[in-house]
Design an enzyme around this catalytic site. Structure first.
Site, mmCIF file in Angstrom:
data_model
loop_
_atom_site.group_PDB
_atom_site.id
_atom_site.type_symbol
_atom_site.label_atom_id
_atom_site.label_comp_id
_atom_site.label_asym_id
_atom_site.label_seq_id
_atom_site.Cartn_x
_atom_site.Cartn_y
_atom_site.Cartn_z
ATOM 1 N N PRO A 101 -7.406 17.975 -53.292
ATOM 2 C CG PRO A 101 -7.718 19.851 -51.952
ATOM 3 C CD PRO A 101 -6.660 19.005 -52.562
ATOM 4 C CB ALA A 104 -9.790 22.616 -54.921
ATOM 5 N N GLY A 105 -8.481 23.910 -57.997
ATOM 6 C CA GLY A 105 -7.369 24.699 -58.525
ATOM 7 C C GLY A 105 -6.002 24.154 -58.162
ATOM 8 C CG LEU A 106 -4.789 22.873 -54.737
ATOM 9 C CD1 LEU A 106 -4.782 22.232 -53.363
ATOM 10 C CD2 LEU A 106 -3.630 23.861 -54.827
ATOM 11 N N GLY A 107 -4.857 21.138 -59.370
ATOM 12 C CA GLY A 107 -4.350 20.243 -60.414
ATOM 13 C C GLY A 107 -4.608 18.761 -60.177
ATOM 14 C CB SER A 108 -7.164 16.845 -58.281
ATOM 15 O OG SER A 108 -8.325 17.083 -59.023
ATOM 16 C CB ALA A 110 -2.786 17.612 -64.373
ATOM 17 C CB ALA A 111 -1.837 15.177 -59.673
ATOM 18 C CG ASP A 152 -3.148 22.550 -64.241
ATOM 19 O OD1 ASP A 152 -2.701 23.707 -64.145
ATOM 20 O OD2 ASP A 152 -4.238 22.189 -63.751
#
Ligand code: PMV
Length: 319
Positions: A101, A104-108, A110-111, A152
């Site tokens: 997402p 949302a704080g899940l590192g999208s 950087a990924a 991240d």
């Protein structure tokens, strides 16, 4: 020339967000259930140097030349060309998709960068090593949120639990790989509220400038708690970890980065049997995490939905 694919996981910050920007340590883990993917395919009918960029999730289809120079995708692709010293690559298309997402704080962000750097550098025949991947991703993260700590890009590049301590403005060599004594289960709940990290990081900075003594104390207390959490992880002391998550959440509330939606989810997780729960990442929205006994994961996920979560994920963290 075959097509090359690379993926990179999401991440969750277990302890220490925000304080980490001010030099305190933090702990982060990869979340492998969600992924960013980059596929680089040759386009032999196009002239050398032509690079197509497709991101169907956000309706983007352009060439590298058409992207604004400060666009993160342009920076990451341009960065690979620079580091590999190949200014005119064989014509190709870079297609990016992601199940992480956004905001949302899940590192999208950087990924996506890590996946592109890995796939594109391999396509060029000059695969970058981890430290280069992490450093380049850090440079691109600066576009997303100004003063990133570097956590991240590090956890997503190395795809392992890390204890991160920023020692300089450089991204490299600022972490240790954590030995997790006992695997543990996290339930991640999405508040459904989009919250760009740049905003919360900027607000904390403003508040710190206005009230530095109060904020310095919060940051130092967070750092102490993170050191304690590292010991608990290395000993497999899951219940202590849960208590420390609750304490970290209390400090984050004082920093002003929680929200009514997050508080409701955190409360619901605790009531449904979590050892502890807190927001994760920039805050004000995005995701929260709950540390749960394995047997309670389903119940906690259910309670999160009832309390308003738009989606949940269950992930097991191990070394
Ligand atoms: O919101 P995320 O997943 O990008 O996490 C940000 C973590 C912060 O500590 C708030 C910022 C940072 O750069 O470390």
């Amino acid at each position: 020339m075959p097509a090359i694919t690379a993926t990179a996981p999401g991440k969750a910050i277990l302890f220490g967000e925000h304080a980490v920007v001010y030099g305190q340590p933090a702990i982060a883990v990869p979340v492998t259930q969600v992924k960013a993917r980059a596929i680089v395919s040759p386009q032999p009918d196009r002239p050398r140097g032509w690079v197509g960029v497709q991101a169907p999730d956000i309706g983007l289809e352009k060439t590298l030349l058409d992207l604004p120079e400060d666009d993160p995708l342009s920076r990451v692709i341009g960065g690979v060309l620079e580091v590999t010293a190949i200014p005119q690559p064989p014509a190709c298309t870079i297609r990016i998709t992601s199940t992480i997402p956004i905001a949302a704080g899940l590192g999208s962000g950087a990924a996506i960068s890590v996946a592109i750097i890995r796939a594109f550098s391999e396509f060029l025949g000059r695969p970058l090593h981890d430290e280069q991947v992490s450093n380049l991703t850090f440079e691109v993260e600066k576009l997303h949120h100004g003063t990133p700590s570097g956590i991240d890009n590090t956890v997503i590049t190395y795809e392992t639990p890390i204890y991160f301590a920023k020692t300089s403005t450089d991204a490299g060599n600022q972490f240790v790989i954590l030995k997790v004594a006992r695997p543990f289960t996290l339930v991640i709940g999405d508040s459904g509220v989009s919250s760009p990290t740049a905003l919360t990081v900027g607000d904390v900075r403003q508040a710190w400038l206005e009230n530095s003594e109060f904020f310095e104390e919060l940051f130092v207390r967070t750092g102490d708690l993170v050191k304690h959490a590292r010991q608990a992880l290395e000993k497999g002391d899951i219940q202590v970890l849960g208590q420390l998550m609750d304490e970290n959440q209390a400090l984050l509330e004082k920093m002003g980065v929680s929200s009514a939606e997050l508080d409701r989810l955190i409360q619901a997780a605790r009531q449904a049997g979590a050892y502890g729960a807190k927001l994760s990442g920039g805050g004000r929205g995005g995701n929260m995490i709950a540390l749960v006994p394995d047997s309670a994961a389903g119940e906690v996920a259910e309670a999160l939905f009832t309390a308003g979560a738009t989606s949940t994920l269950v992930t097991i963290i191990r070394s």
